[in-house]
Design a protein around this motif. Structure first.
Motif, PDB file in Angstrom:
ATOM      1  N   LEU A  21     -10.128   2.528  -7.193  1.00 57.53           N
ATOM      2  CA  LEU A  21      -8.670   2.565  -7.348  1.00 57.53           C
ATOM      3  C   LEU A  21      -8.040   3.449  -6.272  1.00 57.53           C
ATOM      4  O   LEU A  21      -7.072   3.066  -5.610  1.00 57.53           O
ATOM      5  CB  LEU A  21      -8.325   3.075  -8.747  1.00 57.53           C
ATOM      6  CG  LEU A  21      -6.860   3.013  -9.189  1.00 57.53           C
ATOM      7  CD1 LEU A  21      -6.774   2.988 -10.706  1.00 57.53           C
ATOM      8  CD2 LEU A  21      -6.030   4.163  -8.665  1.00 57.53           C
ATOM      9  N   GLY A  22      -8.632   4.622  -6.076  1.00 58.75           N
ATOM     10  CA  GLY A  22      -8.116   5.525  -5.050  1.00 58.75           C
ATOM     11  C   GLY A  22      -8.180   4.907  -3.669  1.00 58.75           C
ATOM     12  O   GLY A  22      -7.269   5.060  -2.857  1.00 58.75           O
ATOM     13  N   LEU A  23      -9.245   4.179  -3.434  1.00 56.74           N
ATOM     14  CA  LEU A  23      -9.414   3.534  -2.138  1.00 56.74           C
ATOM     15  C   LEU A  23      -8.356   2.446  -1.921  1.00 56.74           C
ATOM     16  O   LEU A  23      -7.781   2.304  -0.842  1.00 56.74           O
ATOM     17  CB  LEU A  23     -10.821   2.923  -2.068  1.00 56.74           C
ATOM     18  CG  LEU A  23     -11.301   2.483  -0.698  1.00 56.74           C
ATOM     19  CD1 LEU A  23     -11.448   3.684   0.219  1.00 56.74           C
ATOM     20  CD2 LEU A  23     -12.633   1.741  -0.819  1.00 56.74           C
ATOM     21  N   MET A  24      -8.093   1.672  -2.964  1.00 61.47           N
ATOM     22  CA  MET A  24      -7.059   0.629  -2.867  1.00 61.47           C
ATOM     23  C   MET A  24      -5.707   1.265  -2.559  1.00 61.47           C
ATOM     24  O   MET A  24      -4.921   0.753  -1.752  1.00 61.47           O
ATOM     25  CB  MET A  24      -6.995  -0.181  -4.168  1.00 61.47           C
ATOM     26  CG  MET A  24      -8.170  -1.137  -4.366  1.00 61.47           C
ATOM     27  SD  MET A  24      -8.357  -1.687  -6.085  1.00 61.47           S
ATOM     28  CE  MET A  24      -7.209  -3.060  -6.157  1.00 61.47           C
ATOM     29  N   ASP A  25      -5.441   2.406  -3.194  1.00 63.86           N
ATOM     30  CA  ASP A  25      -4.181   3.102  -2.966  1.00 63.86           C
ATOM     31  C   ASP A  25      -4.089   3.567  -1.518  1.00 63.86           C
ATOM     32  O   ASP A  25      -3.052   3.434  -0.864  1.00 63.86           O
ATOM     33  CB  ASP A  25      -4.094   4.297  -3.930  1.00 63.86           C
ATOM     34  CG  ASP A  25      -2.793   5.062  -3.779  1.00 63.86           C
ATOM     35  OD1 ASP A  25      -1.738   4.408  -3.646  1.00 63.86           O
ATOM     36  OD2 ASP A  25      -2.819   6.299  -3.792  1.00 63.86           O
ATOM     37  N   GLN A  26      -5.194   4.093  -1.032  1.00 70.04           N
ATOM     38  CA  GLN A  26      -5.234   4.576   0.360  1.00 70.04           C
ATOM     39  C   GLN A  26      -4.970   3.425   1.338  1.00 70.04           C
ATOM     40  O   GLN A  26      -4.149   3.530   2.248  1.00 70.04           O
ATOM     41  CB  GLN A  26      -6.617   5.193   0.601  1.00 70.04           C
ATOM     42  CG  GLN A  26      -6.983   5.422   2.046  1.00 70.04           C
ATOM     43  CD  GLN A  26      -6.659   6.842   2.479  1.00 70.04           C
ATOM     44  OE1 GLN A  26      -6.512   7.726   1.639  1.00 70.04           O
ATOM     45  NE2 GLN A  26      -6.532   7.065   3.768  1.00 70.04           N
ATOM     46  N   VAL A  27      -5.661   2.317   1.146  1.00 76.14           N
ATOM     47  CA  VAL A  27      -5.513   1.183   2.057  1.00 76.14           C
ATOM     48  C   VAL A  27      -4.092   0.621   1.985  1.00 76.14           C
ATOM     49  O   VAL A  27      -3.446   0.365   2.998  1.00 76.14           O
ATOM     50  CB  VAL A  27      -6.543   0.079   1.716  1.00 76.14           C
ATOM     51  CG1 VAL A  27      -6.240  -1.195   2.494  1.00 76.14           C
ATOM     52  CG2 VAL A  27      -7.949   0.557   2.023  1.00 76.14           C
ATOM     53  N   ALA A  28      -3.595   0.455   0.767  1.00 70.69           N
ATOM     54  CA  ALA A  28      -2.280  -0.163   0.604  1.00 70.69           C
ATOM     55  C   ALA A  28      -1.182   0.760   1.104  1.00 70.69           C
ATOM     56  O   ALA A  28      -0.370   0.381   1.948  1.00 70.69           O
ATOM     57  CB  ALA A  28      -2.043  -0.506  -0.864  1.00 70.69           C
ATOM     58  N   GLY A  29      -1.175   1.994   0.587  1.00 73.12           N
ATOM     59  CA  GLY A  29      -0.064   2.887   0.885  1.00 73.12           C
ATOM     60  C   GLY A  29      -0.063   3.357   2.327  1.00 73.12           C
ATOM     61  O   GLY A  29       0.975   3.394   2.981  1.00 73.12           O
ATOM     62  N   ASN A  30      -1.222   3.735   2.832  1.00 72.89           N
ATOM     63  CA  ASN A  30      -1.232   4.359   4.150  1.00 72.89           C
ATOM     64  C   ASN A  30      -1.433   3.371   5.286  1.00 72.89           C
ATOM     65  O   ASN A  30      -1.172   3.699   6.427  1.00 72.89           O
ATOM     66  CB  ASN A  30      -2.301   5.447   4.218  1.00 72.89           C
ATOM     67  CG  ASN A  30      -1.984   6.587   3.274  1.00 72.89           C
ATOM     68  OD1 ASN A  30      -0.856   6.703   2.797  1.00 72.89           O
ATOM     69  ND2 ASN A  30      -2.959   7.400   2.977  1.00 72.89           N
ATOM     70  N   VAL A  31      -1.925   2.183   4.996  1.00 72.92           N
ATOM     71  CA  VAL A  31      -2.157   1.231   6.081  1.00 72.92           C
ATOM     72  C   VAL A  31      -1.265  -0.007   5.954  1.00 72.92           C
ATOM     73  O   VAL A  31      -0.450  -0.289   6.831  1.00 72.92           O
ATOM     74  CB  VAL A  31      -3.644   0.821   6.148  1.00 72.92           C
ATOM     75  CG1 VAL A  31      -3.853  -0.208   7.245  1.00 72.92           C
ATOM     76  CG2 VAL A  31      -4.517   2.040   6.411  1.00 72.92           C
ATOM     77  N   LEU A  32      -1.393  -0.744   4.852  1.00 71.86           N
ATOM     78  CA  LEU A  32      -0.680  -2.022   4.759  1.00 71.86           C
ATOM     79  C   LEU A  32       0.837  -1.854   4.829  1.00 71.86           C
ATOM     80  O   LEU A  32       1.511  -2.573   5.565  1.00 71.86           O
ATOM     81  CB  LEU A  32      -1.050  -2.764   3.467  1.00 71.86           C
ATOM     82  CG  LEU A  32      -2.473  -3.310   3.388  1.00 71.86           C
ATOM     83  CD1 LEU A  32      -2.648  -4.134   2.114  1.00 71.86           C
ATOM     84  CD2 LEU A  32      -2.798  -4.153   4.608  1.00 71.86           C
TER      85      LEU A  32
END
Ligand code: PHE
Length: 444
Positions: free
Chosen positions: A364-375
């Motif tokens: 979950l944390g990883l998805m947040d990182q990818v979505a919020g900080n990259v996508l």
């Protein structure tokens, strides 16, 4: 709806409340104040405001201009102004919608569970243990799916009958409740240190590149930018809206809620002397420290806590609705599906995407990182280039509904040069951190 044209908001305030509902959510009600406290206090708040003005507002205005101008969902709107070569960007928005709503709904499910359990049994004295027990596993899946069902039920009722009506009822209530909670928190003995912790001005922290990156990512996530949510909502409005003014209202309300939420959280934590337990994670502050504090405050704490978590659920729901609407409106436009079918099918698919996150909090944390900080940052970067350089006459479009000079030349200059450069720097930095996180999760 077929044949009668596109759905419409019934009023300007209806649109504004729905857009504020999208912006105000889990992102600002806990992540903002936590980041501020960790990263320079008032100096972080100033940095955040500056980023909102220089990057957030221009991108929001770009999304609104694009959505209203095309009157279509993101995929078609980009194709309309940019040709089919730009459609993949619409695809990226849809992918971001799937990913973000997938895990967002898991967190919303925890929140809903806290609110309902507190109604029945109060808050647990050992919230740390309680949180590990509920954060992942079959029950987390069930609460996540339950939350998705509620979201789908609203979106299926349509733009004016579902999304707008709900926002008109819930958002004013949320504002009132938060202000009430902040006033209550100000009466707590010992809460003063909480304000100091939250807002003490530390310039050295905000000079750091990682803090700058965090603040920019947070601004994007909190304002619902970079994935077509504001664009989609704008596609249901007519040309009488004053877009610069409405962007300003939305951004101000979003910041206001974020700021005031911090005025609730920190006095409560410090009044109970629990600052040592805030720990190193945003989730910890919200789901462990705060409930424990509510537990120790007795009956008043239970009531205040139920109201606080109830407000969080409301914020999460109105945000989740906008995430789902991006995907649903794209499906309706692309396949000609009726709303109800598109909503249930995509809502169901997103619920599936969230299941792994409900079983594994690291994921979950990883998805947040990818979505919020990259996508989102990448989406915002391309959006600013699109409206700044590709879209024909964005100034002609944005000017509808406004009166007088609105600094449109400055807006376009920001979109063309300043926003892409700043977001490029942010993206470069967050790619490194995200890569490390990905390797850490999947590697070895
Ligand atoms: N802005 C929402 C929040 O702060 C999250 C969100 C992000 C909603 C992107 C829509 C699009 O919780």
């Amino acid at each position: 709806m077929a044949g009668t044209g596109r759905e419409r908001w019934t009023s300007k305030s209806g649109f504004i409340l729905a857009a504020v509902g999208s912006a105000v959510g889990l992102g600002n009600m806990w992540r903002f104040s936590y980041l501020a406290a960790e990263n320079g206090g008032a100096a972080f708040v100033v940095l955040y405001l500056a980023l909102t003005l220089i990057v957030g507002l221009p991108v929001m205005l770009a999304e609104l201009t694009l959505g209203r101008g095309a009157g279509k969902s993101p995929l078609q709107a980009l194709g309309h102004y940019g040709g089919s070569g730009w459609k993949p960007l619409g695809g990226l928005f849809i992918a971001a919608g799937f990913l973000i709503l997938g895990y967002y709904s898991v967190i919303a499910g925890w929140t809903l569970r806290y609110a309902i359990e507190a109604l029945v049994t109060g808050f647990s004295g050992d919230a740390g243990e309680r949180f590990s027990a509920i954060a992942s596993g079959p029950a987390a899946v069930a609460w996540h799916v339950g939350f998705m069902v509620v979201t789908v039920a609203v979106v299926a009722r349509g733009v004016s009958g579902g999304i707008e009506r709900l926002a008109q009822i819930l958002m004013p209530a949320l504002f009132a409740v938060l202000i009430g909670l902040a006033l209550y928190a100000s009466t707590l003995e010992g809460g003063g240190d909480g304000y100091r912790h939250y807002l003490s001005f530390d310039l050295s922290e905000v000079m750091r590149m990682d803090v700058f990156t965090e603040a920019a990512g947070q601004a994007f996530f909190s304002l619902s930018l970079g994935m077509g949510a504001m664009l989609t909502f704008a596609s249901y409005m007519d040309r009488s809206h004053d877009l610069p003014q409405e962007s300003g209202i939305i951004a101000a309300a979003d910041f206001g809620v974020a700021f005031v939420a911090g005025l609730v959280v920190f006095p409560v934590i410090f009044a109970l002397g629990m600052q040592e337990q805030v720990g190193g994670s945003t989730v910890g502050a919200l789901f462990i420290t705060l409930p424990t504090a509510f537990h120790h405050m007795g009956a008043a704490g239970t009531v205040v806590g139920i109201i606080f978590f109830g407000a969080l659920v409301v914020g999460a729901l109105t945000s989740a609705i906008s995430l789902l609407e991006v995907v649903v409106s794209s499906g309706m436009d692309a396949f000609g599906w009726p709303r109800a079918r598109a909503t249930w099918i995509f809502g169901g698919a997103i619920a599936l995407v969230g299941i792994p996150a409900a079983l594994d909090t690291d994921l979950l944390g990883l998805m947040d990182q990818v979505a919020g900080n990259v996508l989102l940052v990448f989406g915002g970067l391309l959006l600013s280039i699109f409206v700044g350089w590709v879209m024909e006459d964005p100034i002609g479009e944005v000017a509808h509904g406004t009166s007088g000079i609105r600094w449109f030349g400055l807006w376009r200059t920001l979109l063309r040069y300043v926003v892409p450069v700043l977001l490029g720097i942010v993206l470069w930095n967050s790619l490194g951190a995200t890569w490390t996180a990905l390797v850490g999760y999947f590697g070895s």
